[in-house]
Design an enzyme around this catalytic site. Structure first.
Site, PDB file in Angstrom:
ATOM      1  N   HIS A 159       0.866  -1.181   0.000  1.00  0.00           N
ATOM      2  CA  HIS A 159       0.000   0.000   0.000  1.00  0.00           C
ATOM      3  C   HIS A 159       0.903   1.231   0.000  1.00  0.00           C
ATOM      4  O   HIS A 159       1.997   1.198   0.553  1.00  0.00           O
ATOM      5  CB  HIS A 159      -0.910   0.010   1.230  1.00  0.00           C
ATOM      6  CG  HIS A 159      -2.098  -0.895   1.095  1.00  0.00           C
ATOM      7  ND1 HIS A 159      -3.390  -0.474   1.276  1.00  0.00           N
ATOM      8  CD2 HIS A 159      -2.184  -2.205   0.771  1.00  0.00           C
ATOM      9  CE1 HIS A 159      -4.227  -1.483   1.084  1.00  0.00           C
ATOM     10  NE2 HIS A 159      -3.522  -2.557   0.783  1.00  0.00           N
ATOM     11  N   CYS A 173      -7.159   3.180   3.214  1.00  0.00           N
ATOM     12  CA  CYS A 173      -6.663   2.513   4.401  1.00  0.00           C
ATOM     13  C   CYS A 173      -7.717   2.673   5.490  1.00  0.00           C
ATOM     14  O   CYS A 173      -8.037   3.798   5.869  1.00  0.00           O
ATOM     15  CB  CYS A 173      -5.341   3.141   4.831  1.00  0.00           C
ATOM     16  SG  CYS A 173      -4.699   2.422   6.337  1.00  0.00           S
ATOM     17  N   ASN A 201      -3.742   1.009  -2.357  1.00  0.00           N
ATOM     18  CA  ASN A 201      -2.678   0.181  -2.937  1.00  0.00           C
ATOM     19  C   ASN A 201      -1.820   1.015  -3.880  1.00  0.00           C
ATOM     20  O   ASN A 201      -2.252   2.053  -4.372  1.00  0.00           O
ATOM     21  CB  ASN A 201      -3.303  -0.948  -3.775  1.00  0.00           C
ATOM     22  CG  ASN A 201      -4.175  -1.867  -2.963  1.00  0.00           C
ATOM     23  OD1 ASN A 201      -5.313  -1.541  -2.669  1.00  0.00           O
ATOM     24  ND2 ASN A 201      -3.653  -3.007  -2.602  1.00  0.00           N
TER      25      ASN A 201
HETATM   26 ZN    ZN Z   1      -4.410  -4.404   0.727  1.00  0.00          ZN
END
Ligand code: ZN
Length: 315
Positions: free
Chosen positions: A209, A240, A249
């Protein structure tokens, strides 16, 4: 710089990890996104996840999405499953590859699935067995491999312990997830190196990420160690859950843009992927974090200034 592999295998996770972290979007929009991705040259797509709809409402239509998709030739599709019930749904839907997940962090695992890591690993052993009996492969994703939002940094030995158990139980491959973007190149080099020593021959996929802007640097560190399997999400779709507003990501087109210029082939048509990123942006109706979506590829030029154009401001 050490020699890089001449190709890598991208898995597009935008329809799953990306959309899972977005407000729910219409089923036909998901189907259209997966089909458009199938025309970019990407060879692996994680299409849906089979999780309880109460846990992740954005994936409640997984069966409808998957049955609506016209599959592209040469593309391998997979599904993420949260538990045995999810695995059964994925197998019934005809998937031949599944991913399942356990968190290296005990606290994160408990918060996610209300179980100890050991209990999750016991269920994963059953999932692997169930998949194998039907000729289906199962990759085990070790989430929070580079740190946990509750516990902070995790000992490498903790991650290796979880991975070793999954491999001993028959996992066909491992994937390490940097769930909240805590990895840096030094940490990537260390964990990948120790994993290779502990489990030589086990295929390893990495899932970064870009929460803290280190995503592509982490990919490069791993490429230098010969890792060739990476996840990425078109447009940088997603986010997130522990940091509202943070990036999701790593963006597929940013990864493709960087590595192709370094001589690492991805099979992806970059211009086509940028168009799909624009489509993803329309689908979620907000700006996505991908820089390459904003700026275009490095060969895209702007018109030469004519005499009537005011001089550029130098700065
Ligand atoms: Zn992920």
């Amino acid at each position: 710089m050490s020699e890089l592999p001449d190709r890598l295998s991208l898995r597009e996770v935008g329809p799953r990890d990306g959309l899972q972290n977005e407000a729910p979007v219409p089923t036909d929009g998901k189907v259209a996104l997966i089909e458009a991705l199938g025309r970019t040259g990407v060879r692996r797509i994680e299409a849906v996840s089979f999780v309880h709809p109460r846990a992740i409402p954005a994936m409640a239509d997984a069966d409808a999405v998957w049955s609506g998709v016209h599959r592209a030739p040469g593309v391998r599709y997979s599904a993420l499953v949260a538990n045995l019930r999810g695995a059964e749904r994925a197998l019934a839907a005809g998937f031949t590859e599944i991913e399942t997940v356990v968190s290296a962090s005990a606290t994160h695992n408990r918060a996610n699935v209300n179980r100890s890591t050991e209990q999750s690993l016991d269920e994963i052993a059953e999932i692997i067995d169930r998949a194998h009996r039907q000729g289906v492969t199962c990759q085990v994703v070790v989430a929070t491999a580079w740190g946990c939002p509750y516990e902070g940094d995790l000992a490498v030995e903790r991650v290796l312990g979880v991975a070793r158990r999954a491999v001993a139980d028959g996992a066909d491959a491992l994937s390490y997830g940097d769930t909240t973007g805590m990895a840096t190149p030094t940490r990537v080099t260390r964990l990948v190196g120790e994993t290779r020593s502990a489990m030589p021959g086990t295929p390893l996929n990495l899932h970064f990420h870009n929460t803290r802007g280190t995503g592509l640097a982490n990919v490069l560190a791993a490429l230098q160690l010969g890792v060739t399997d990476f996840d990425a999400s078109v447009g940088g779709l997603g986010g997130c859950p522990y940091a509202p507003g943070a990036s999701g990501n790593i963006a597929t087109e940013e990864l493709v843009h960087m590595v192709e210029d370094m001589g690492v082939s991805t099979g992806v048509d970059l211009e086509a992927m940028i168009e799909v990123a624009a489509q993803a942006e329309r689908l979620v109706a907000h700006t996505l974090p991908s820089q390459v979506l904003r700026a275009g590829p490095r060969w895209r030029t702007v018109p030469t200034p004519g005499s009537t154009t005011p001089p550029d401001v130098i700065g």
